[in-house]
Design a protein around this motif. Structure first.
Motif, short mmCIF file in Angstrom:
data_model
loop_
_atom_site.label_atom_id
_atom_site.label_comp_id
_atom_site.label_asym_id
_atom_site.label_seq_id
_atom_site.Cartn_x
_atom_site.Cartn_y
_atom_site.Cartn_z
N GLY A 85 73.47 -9.82 24.56
CA GLY A 85 73.81 -10.05 25.97
C GLY A 85 74.63 -11.30 26.25
N PHE A 86 75.14 -11.95 25.21
CA PHE A 86 75.96 -13.15 25.40
C PHE A 86 77.44 -12.77 25.46
CE2 PHE A 86 72.10 -14.92 23.64
CZ PHE A 86 71.94 -16.09 24.38
N ARG A 87 78.18 -13.50 26.26
CA ARG A 87 79.65 -13.44 26.21
C ARG A 87 80.08 -14.59 25.31
NH1 ARG A 87 80.67 -14.11 32.38
NH2 ARG A 87 78.83 -15.37 32.04
N VAL A 88 81.10 -14.36 24.51
CA VAL A 88 81.55 -15.38 23.56
C VAL A 88 83.01 -15.71 23.84
CG1 VAL A 88 81.88 -15.98 21.13
CG2 VAL A 88 79.92 -14.55 21.81
N LEU A 89 83.27 -16.99 24.10
CA LEU A 89 84.63 -17.49 24.25
C LEU A 89 84.96 -18.34 23.04
CD1 LEU A 89 84.92 -18.84 27.92
CD2 LEU A 89 86.00 -16.84 26.95
N ARG A 90 86.15 -18.15 22.50
CA ARG A 90 86.60 -18.95 21.35
C ARG A 90 87.87 -19.71 21.72
NH1 ARG A 90 84.51 -18.49 16.64
NH2 ARG A 90 82.92 -16.92 16.29
N PHE A 91 87.89 -20.95 21.32
CA PHE A 91 89.07 -21.80 21.50
C PHE A 91 89.37 -22.49 20.18
CE2 PHE A 91 87.04 -21.71 25.69
CZ PHE A 91 88.10 -21.31 26.49
N TRP A 92 90.64 -22.75 19.94
CA TRP A 92 91.03 -23.54 18.78
C TRP A 92 90.79 -25.01 19.10
CZ3 TRP A 92 91.74 -21.39 14.26
CH2 TRP A 92 92.15 -20.05 14.19
N ASN A 93 90.43 -25.77 18.09
CA ASN A 93 90.22 -27.21 18.27
C ASN A 93 91.41 -27.88 18.93
OD1 ASN A 93 87.69 -27.12 17.10
ND2 ASN A 93 88.38 -27.88 15.12
N ASN A 94 92.61 -27.53 18.49
CA ASN A 94 93.79 -28.20 19.05
C ASN A 94 93.99 -27.87 20.52
OD1 ASN A 94 94.63 -25.59 18.43
ND2 ASN A 94 96.72 -26.22 17.96
N ASP A 95 93.50 -26.71 21.00
CA ASP A 95 93.58 -26.41 22.43
C ASP A 95 92.72 -27.39 23.23
OD1 ASP A 95 95.29 -24.24 22.12
OD2 ASP A 95 93.65 -22.80 21.96
N VAL A 96 91.54 -27.69 22.71
CA VAL A 96 90.65 -28.64 23.40
C VAL A 96 91.28 -30.03 23.41
CG1 VAL A 96 88.41 -29.80 23.32
CG2 VAL A 96 88.56 -27.35 22.85
N LEU A 97 91.88 -30.41 22.30
CA LEU A 97 92.44 -31.76 22.19
C LEU A 97 93.77 -31.92 22.92
CD1 LEU A 97 91.61 -32.39 18.42
CD2 LEU A 97 90.42 -33.33 20.42
N GLU A 98 94.54 -30.85 23.00
CA GLU A 98 95.89 -30.96 23.57
C GLU A 98 96.04 -30.32 24.95
OE1 GLU A 98 98.49 -29.34 20.58
OE2 GLU A 98 97.73 -30.73 19.06
N ASN A 99 95.15 -29.42 25.31
CA ASN A 99 95.29 -28.71 26.58
C ASN A 99 93.91 -28.45 27.18
OD1 ASN A 99 96.45 -27.41 28.71
ND2 ASN A 99 97.18 -25.65 27.55
N GLN A 100 93.15 -29.52 27.35
CA GLN A 100 91.77 -29.36 27.80
C GLN A 100 91.66 -28.76 29.19
OE1 GLN A 100 90.34 -33.35 27.33
NE2 GLN A 100 90.73 -33.89 29.44
#
Length: 113
Positions: A85-100
């Motif tokens: 029942g969980f939804r899972v979102l995935r982000f690349w590390n560089n997205d967090v660091l460069e486009n938070q």
């Protein structure tokens, strides 16, 4: 019941967060994201997820370069979480660091719908 070894691994992971994990945790902790409460390095079943909002059943995973080698494992893990029942979102590390801002907007979009 969660196996003690998984609990210990989660504790260790919380102490050794990557730069991207630390950055995202800074933005999510203390209900800073529209009052949604997140936990970090949280055991769920036999897995440890990077971040989870239990109330909204949303898991957020950050992937670095090594995740291209574990894609099959990640797919099995995501399927298991979704079956629970969980939804899972995935982000690349560089997205967090460069486009938070885009990462936070993506998380909010899922949480609010």
């Amino acid at each position: 019941m969660i196996h003690p070894a998984i609990t210990q691994s989660a504790h260790t992971l919380r102490q050794r967060m990557s730069g991207a994990e630390g950055r995202l945790w800074y933005l999510l902790r203390r209900k800073q994201l529209d009052g949604f409460r997140f936990r970090r390095q949280q055991p769920i079943g036999s897995y440890i997820v990077d971040f989870v909002c239990l109330k909204e059943r949303l898991v957020i995973e950050l992937d670095g370069g090594s995740h291209t080698e574990t894609q099959g494992y990640d797919e099995v893990r995501t399927a298991w979480l979704e079956a629970k029942g969980f939804r899972v979102l995935r982000f690349w590390n560089n997205d967090v660091l460069e486009n938070q801002e885009a990462v936070i907007d993506g998380i909010l979009e899922v949480l609010e719908h």
